[in-house]
Design a protein around this motif. Structure first.
Motif, PDB file in Angstrom:
ATOM      1  N   GLU A 227      -1.150  10.125   6.334  1.00 36.97           N
ATOM      2  CA  GLU A 227      -2.279   9.370   5.784  1.00 36.97           C
ATOM      3  C   GLU A 227      -2.185   7.914   6.236  1.00 36.97           C
ATOM      4  O   GLU A 227      -1.124   7.292   6.147  1.00 36.97           O
ATOM      5  CB  GLU A 227      -2.281   9.440   4.259  1.00 36.97           C
ATOM      6  CG  GLU A 227      -2.494  10.828   3.690  1.00 36.97           C
ATOM      7  CD  GLU A 227      -3.939  11.305   3.784  1.00 36.97           C
ATOM      8  OE1 GLU A 227      -4.851  10.446   3.801  1.00 36.97           O
ATOM      9  OE2 GLU A 227      -4.150  12.528   3.828  1.00 36.97           O
ATOM     10  N   ALA A 228      -3.305   7.385   6.713  1.00 40.48           N
ATOM     11  CA  ALA A 228      -3.357   6.006   7.192  1.00 40.48           C
ATOM     12  C   ALA A 228      -4.353   5.205   6.363  1.00 40.48           C
ATOM     13  O   ALA A 228      -5.316   5.761   5.828  1.00 40.48           O
ATOM     14  CB  ALA A 228      -3.749   5.970   8.661  1.00 40.48           C
ATOM     15  N   MET A 229      -4.120   3.900   6.263  1.00 41.00           N
ATOM     16  CA  MET A 229      -5.047   3.027   5.549  1.00 41.00           C
ATOM     17  C   MET A 229      -5.932   2.283   6.538  1.00 41.00           C
ATOM     18  O   MET A 229      -5.445   1.679   7.496  1.00 41.00           O
ATOM     19  CB  MET A 229      -4.293   2.014   4.688  1.00 41.00           C
ATOM     20  CG  MET A 229      -5.215   1.135   3.837  1.00 41.00           C
ATOM     21  SD  MET A 229      -4.341  -0.185   2.950  1.00 41.00           S
ATOM     22  CE  MET A 229      -3.438   0.773   1.732  1.00 41.00           C
ATOM     23  N   MET A 230      -7.229   2.337   6.301  1.00 42.23           N
ATOM     24  CA  MET A 230      -8.175   1.604   7.119  1.00 42.23           C
ATOM     25  C   MET A 230      -8.377   0.199   6.540  1.00 42.23           C
ATOM     26  O   MET A 230      -7.963  -0.100   5.430  1.00 42.23           O
ATOM     27  CB  MET A 230      -9.505   2.357   7.187  1.00 42.23           C
ATOM     28  CG  MET A 230      -9.368   3.793   7.717  1.00 42.23           C
ATOM     29  SD  MET A 230      -8.795   3.914   9.434  1.00 42.23           S
ATOM     30  CE  MET A 230      -7.044   4.237   9.245  1.00 42.23           C
ATOM     31  N   GLN A 231      -9.060  -0.663   7.299  1.00 41.94           N
ATOM     32  CA  GLN A 231      -9.168  -2.062   6.883  1.00 41.94           C
ATOM     33  C   GLN A 231     -10.063  -2.289   5.670  1.00 41.94           C
ATOM     34  O   GLN A 231     -10.048  -3.379   5.094  1.00 41.94           O
ATOM     35  CB  GLN A 231      -9.676  -2.915   8.044  1.00 41.94           C
ATOM     36  CG  GLN A 231      -8.677  -3.067   9.173  1.00 41.94           C
ATOM     37  CD  GLN A 231      -9.222  -3.943  10.284  1.00 41.94           C
ATOM     38  OE1 GLN A 231      -9.334  -5.150  10.138  1.00 41.94           O
ATOM     39  NE2 GLN A 231      -9.559  -3.337  11.404  1.00 41.94           N
TER      40      GLN A 231
END
Length: 490
Positions: A227-231
């Motif tokens: 899981e990645a966090m977007m801006q």
């Protein structure tokens, strides 16, 4: 070009949509929900594909290809699988057209109805496991370590370029093993490969974890994810790896004779990433001026823009620059020396900034006299006048530094937007601010669904590195053994 982009602060969604189009990455097609990936966008995908393919092959996997069309009966064999995909399937019912007798183009020939409808693959577990039945008889035939690069179709109603389209490109690995332990090890290995790719090539920090039962892949016993966090603080699932257990082996009667001379069902895995990674790459790093690409995935890593008047000055610049271009290419760096005359240097600067080229060099007649060259970094937008002598090594070092700096910036952003919450009131406040919330959950699917209904936040994963910690569920107050990651997501 870049100045007319909407800002992220004003409208993040519009900024993303416009950037995809104006940076020449993709556009909508004549078919609703399907996209055209343009050459510049596809060249980024090719770099992703090449890097991942090398990583797969280093771990013993080989590529194959399976049919686009799947008999409808295949999807009926694994109950949870068909339930998970039934509403997204595109169905082929006829195999021929004919001229409309009323003169209105062509119509479907009613006499050309298929005996059994065919499904355009939403994923390939069924057709692959029906094939494995013919390939596997003994433990000597295992493991099967296969991957295919393909397109799939899932009939999405609300679409967005790269992030969610009816048709998309991906790779899907499908492996078969003699033991549960082997299959679990494979599932974890592929998750680690995805994590390494995301962080090393995409410069995008990810959290490795397991999905809850509600979020698990249809037909799997366990689903692992990154899981990645977007801006904008939202999460994006960037890759999944599934432990299928013996579910598909039982559905398609795939058995083997083990070393004890006994019949046993095969153990399976599947894993995949898609062109959704393109969306992640854009939203993790880019700014209001355009794309910011990590050097390892940039189609053009260095662009050189000459500033001159007349052919004599251009020839002087060429004499200086041509050996540098050759030297950089020998070192595996993709470089473009833009001597086109149809655009001004200022226009070129804006265009390459919009397209996220990591390093821009500018050189004019005065630079040649002074023995200098201007270097502009896309990530920081800082311009520096440097001695021309030794610029080759400076470029190599700067590309490495940009790759590291982009990752660190994204990591710092995630750290600054990850919060530990312990009460429902605190959760309600923080979820509106965006970011990852580390909170206790009582393990109940009903509680998970209620939180989603009330806040639109989902459990993104149960982090693999999380420690047991006694606590109380933020919603119900029931006992909890560990924290999970909540977020709103794409």
């Amino acid at each position: 070009m870049s100045k007319s982009l909407p800002s992220r602060a004003e409208n993040y969604s519009e900024w993303y949509n416009e950037l995809v189009k104006r940076a020449d990455l993709a556009e909508n097609s004549a078919v609703r929900g399907c996209m055209i990936i343009k050459p510049y966008g596809y060249s980024i995908w090719e770099k992703m594909q090449r890097a991942l393919d090398d990583m797969f092959k280093e771990t013993g996997h080989v590529n194959a290809y399976f049919p686009l069309l799947i008999p409808k009966s295949f999807l009926s064999k694994e109950a949870s699988h068909v339930e998970g995909f039934a509403k997204e399937c595109a169905v082929v019912t006829h195999y021929r057209l004919k001229n409309d007798p009323n003169g209105h183009g062509v119509i479907v020939d009613p006499d050309a109805k298929l005996e059994e409808e065919l499904i355009i693959r939403p994923t390939s577990e069924t057709v692959i496991w029906s094939t494995y039945k013919n390939w596997v008889q003994s433990y000597r035939d295992l493991p099967i370590l296969m991957n295919q690069w393909a397109n799939v179709m899932r009939w999405e109603m609300r679409t967005r370029l790269f992030l969610r389209t009816a048709e998309f490109l991906w790779q899907e690995g499908h492996t078969a093993h003699a033991t549960k332990e082997e299959a679990v090890e494979e599932t974890e290995q592929m998750l680690n490969i995805y994590s390494e790719f995301a962080e090393t090539f995409m410069a995008m920090p990810v959290i490795k974890g397991r999905k809850t039962a509600n979020e698990r892949f249809a037909g799997a016993e366990d689903t692992y994810c990154i899981e990645a966090m977007m801006q904008d603080g939202k999460a994006l699932q960037a890759g999944t790896s599934h432990f299928l257990g013996q579910n598909f082996a039982k559905a398609f009667d795939v058995k083997f004779l083990n070393k004890a001379n006994q019949q046993e069902f095969v153990w399976g895995t599947s894993w995949g990433v898609s062109t959704r990674l393109m969306g992640a790459l854009i939203m993790a790093h880019s700014d209001d001026q355009g794309l910011v690409l990590p050097p390892k995935l940039a189609p053009i890593q260095v662009v050189i823009v000459p500033i001159y008047k007349g052919e004599e000055q251009l020839n002087n610049i060429k004499f200086k620059i041509d050996p540098l271009v050759s030297a950089l290419k020998k070192r595996g760096i993709s470089v473009k020396f833009d001597i086109s005359e149809n655009q001004s240097p200022g226009f070129k600067f804006a265009e390459y900034e919009l397209k996220g080229v990591p390093i821009r060099l500018a050189i004019g007649n005065r630079d040649i006299e002074n023995g200098t060259i201007e270097l502009a970094r896309r990530d920081t937008r800082v311009k520096t006048s440097l001695p021309f002598d030794g610029i080759e090594q400076v470029i190599v070092d700067t590309l490495e530094d940009i790759q590291i700096s982009i990752y660190q910036k994204a990591l710092d952003f995630r750290a600054a937007n990850t919060f530990e919450v312990n009460t429902w009131d605190e959760f309600l406040v923080k979820i509106e601010e965006g970011g990852f919330l580390s909170a206790h959950w009582d393990g109940s699917p009903e509680t998970e669904e209620k939180i989603k209904e009330l806040t639109k936040a989902t459990i993104r994963c149960i982090p693999l590195d999380s420690q047991e910690e006694a606590g109380k569920c933020i919603l119900t107050g029931n006992p909890s053994k560990q924290r999970v990651i909540f977020a709103r997501a794409y």
